[in-house]
Design a protein around this motif. Structure first.
Motif, PDB file in Angstrom:
ATOM      1  N   ASP A  94       0.811  -1.216   0.000  1.00  0.00           N
ATOM      2  CA  ASP A  94       0.000   0.000   0.000  1.00  0.00           C
ATOM      3  C   ASP A  94       0.848   1.271   0.000  1.00  0.00           C
ATOM      4  O   ASP A  94       0.330   2.350  -0.253  1.00  0.00           O
ATOM      5  N   ASP A  95       2.154   1.170   0.271  1.00  0.00           N
ATOM      6  CA  ASP A  95       3.027   2.349   0.270  1.00  0.00           C
ATOM      7  C   ASP A  95       4.404   1.962  -0.267  1.00  0.00           C
ATOM      8  O   ASP A  95       5.293   1.556   0.484  1.00  0.00           O
ATOM      9  N   ILE A  96       4.574   2.089  -1.568  1.00  0.00           N
ATOM     10  CA  ILE A  96       5.827   1.722  -2.233  1.00  0.00           C
ATOM     11  C   ILE A  96       6.973   2.593  -1.738  1.00  0.00           C
ATOM     12  O   ILE A  96       8.083   2.117  -1.531  1.00  0.00           O
ATOM     13  N   CYS A  97       6.717   3.880  -1.540  1.00  0.00           N
ATOM     14  CA  CYS A  97       7.764   4.797  -1.087  1.00  0.00           C
ATOM     15  C   CYS A  97       8.285   4.398   0.286  1.00  0.00           C
ATOM     16  O   CYS A  97       9.489   4.402   0.522  1.00  0.00           O
ATOM     17  N   ALA A  98       7.388   4.024   1.190  1.00  0.00           N
ATOM     18  CA  ALA A  98       7.807   3.581   2.522  1.00  0.00           C
ATOM     19  C   ALA A  98       8.607   2.285   2.419  1.00  0.00           C
ATOM     20  O   ALA A  98       9.584   2.096   3.153  1.00  0.00           O
ATOM     21  N   PHE A  99       8.216   1.405   1.510  1.00  0.00           N
ATOM     22  CA  PHE A  99       8.958   0.157   1.305  1.00  0.00           C
ATOM     23  C   PHE A  99      10.397   0.456   0.893  1.00  0.00           C
ATOM     24  O   PHE A  99      11.343  -0.098   1.459  1.00  0.00           O
ATOM     25  N   LEU A 100      10.573   1.361  -0.080  1.00  0.00           N
ATOM     26  CA  LEU A 100      11.926   1.695  -0.538  1.00  0.00           C
ATOM     27  C   LEU A 100      12.733   2.386   0.561  1.00  0.00           C
ATOM     28  O   LEU A 100      13.929   2.114   0.726  1.00  0.00           O
ATOM     29  N   GLU A 101      12.095   3.249   1.328  1.00  0.00           N
ATOM     30  CA  GLU A 101      12.800   3.924   2.416  1.00  0.00           C
ATOM     31  C   GLU A 101      13.185   2.953   3.526  1.00  0.00           C
ATOM     32  O   GLU A 101      14.259   3.065   4.119  1.00  0.00           O
ATOM     33  N   ASN A 102      12.325   1.980   3.819  1.00  0.00           N
ATOM     34  CA  ASN A 102      12.666   0.970   4.829  1.00  0.00           C
ATOM     35  C   ASN A 102      13.840   0.119   4.387  1.00  0.00           C
ATOM     36  O   ASN A 102      14.667  -0.272   5.204  1.00  0.00           O
ATOM     37  N   ARG A 103      13.909  -0.182   3.100  1.00  0.00           N
ATOM     38  CA  ARG A 103      15.057  -0.946   2.587  1.00  0.00           C
ATOM     39  C   ARG A 103      16.343  -0.168   2.771  1.00  0.00           C
ATOM     40  O   ARG A 103      17.398  -0.739   3.011  1.00  0.00           O
ATOM     41  N   GLU A 104      16.269   1.155   2.665  1.00  0.00           N
ATOM     42  CA  GLU A 104      17.451   1.986   2.853  1.00  0.00           C
ATOM     43  C   GLU A 104      17.923   1.977   4.313  1.00  0.00           C
ATOM     44  O   GLU A 104      19.110   2.097   4.576  1.00  0.00           O
ATOM     45  N   ARG A 105      16.994   1.854   5.226  1.00  0.00           N
ATOM     46  CA  ARG A 105      17.342   1.862   6.652  1.00  0.00           C
ATOM     47  C   ARG A 105      17.839   0.527   7.144  1.00  0.00           C
ATOM     48  O   ARG A 105      18.425   0.452   8.227  1.00  0.00           O
ATOM     49  N   GLU A 106      17.591  -0.560   6.404  1.00  0.00           N
ATOM     50  CA  GLU A 106      18.040  -1.886   6.818  1.00  0.00           C
ATOM     51  C   GLU A 106      19.560  -1.932   6.863  1.00  0.00           C
ATOM     52  O   GLU A 106      20.222  -1.272   6.113  1.00  0.00           O
ATOM     53  N   LYS A 107      20.059  -2.775   7.734  1.00  0.00           N
ATOM     54  CA  LYS A 107      21.519  -2.935   7.815  1.00  0.00           C
ATOM     55  C   LYS A 107      21.932  -4.304   7.435  1.00  0.00           C
ATOM     56  O   LYS A 107      21.289  -5.230   7.393  1.00  0.00           O
TER      57      LYS A 107
END
Length: 107
Positions: A94-107
């Motif tokens: 439901d939120d592609i932008c949040a998905f991409l941003e969460n991937r950026e925060r993953e370590k």
């Protein structure tokens, strides 16, 4: 302008990914490409942008995350489909932008 840590790249560009990224940073891109760009100008959205438009002097490059690169428009659409599939599998469709941003925060 920054590049996603988990950059989506079409198959034809995989071998040249690092060279293309360095050419983009230098502003010396010679071949037309399509970028999947996550923008944040009031509303977050994912856009497909031609490199011809993106490399222009007046194109704003701050607050931009490049999430993908493709050699042609059809490949760019395929990358969007792959991103949607990944978001769906992670239950964030439901939120592609949040998905991409969460991937950026993953370590």
């Amino acid at each position: 302008m920054r590049f996603a840590r988990y950059l989506y790249v079409s198959a034809e560009l995989k071998k040249k990914e690092k060279k293309i990224v360095s050419r983009i940073r230098e502003g010396k891109l010679t071949r037309p490409l399509y970028f999947l760009v996550l923008t944040d100008y009031g509303t977050r959205r994912l856009e497909i942008v031609s490199s011809l438009e993106f490399m222009q002097y007046r194109c704003p490059k701050d607050n931009i995350l490049i999430a993908g690169m493709a050699g042609n428009y059809d490949d760019a659409l395929e990358l969007v489909r792959i991103i949607l599939q990944d978001a769906y599998e992670s239950k964030m469709e439901d939120d592609i932008c949040a998905f991409l941003e969460n991937r950026e925060r993953e370590k």
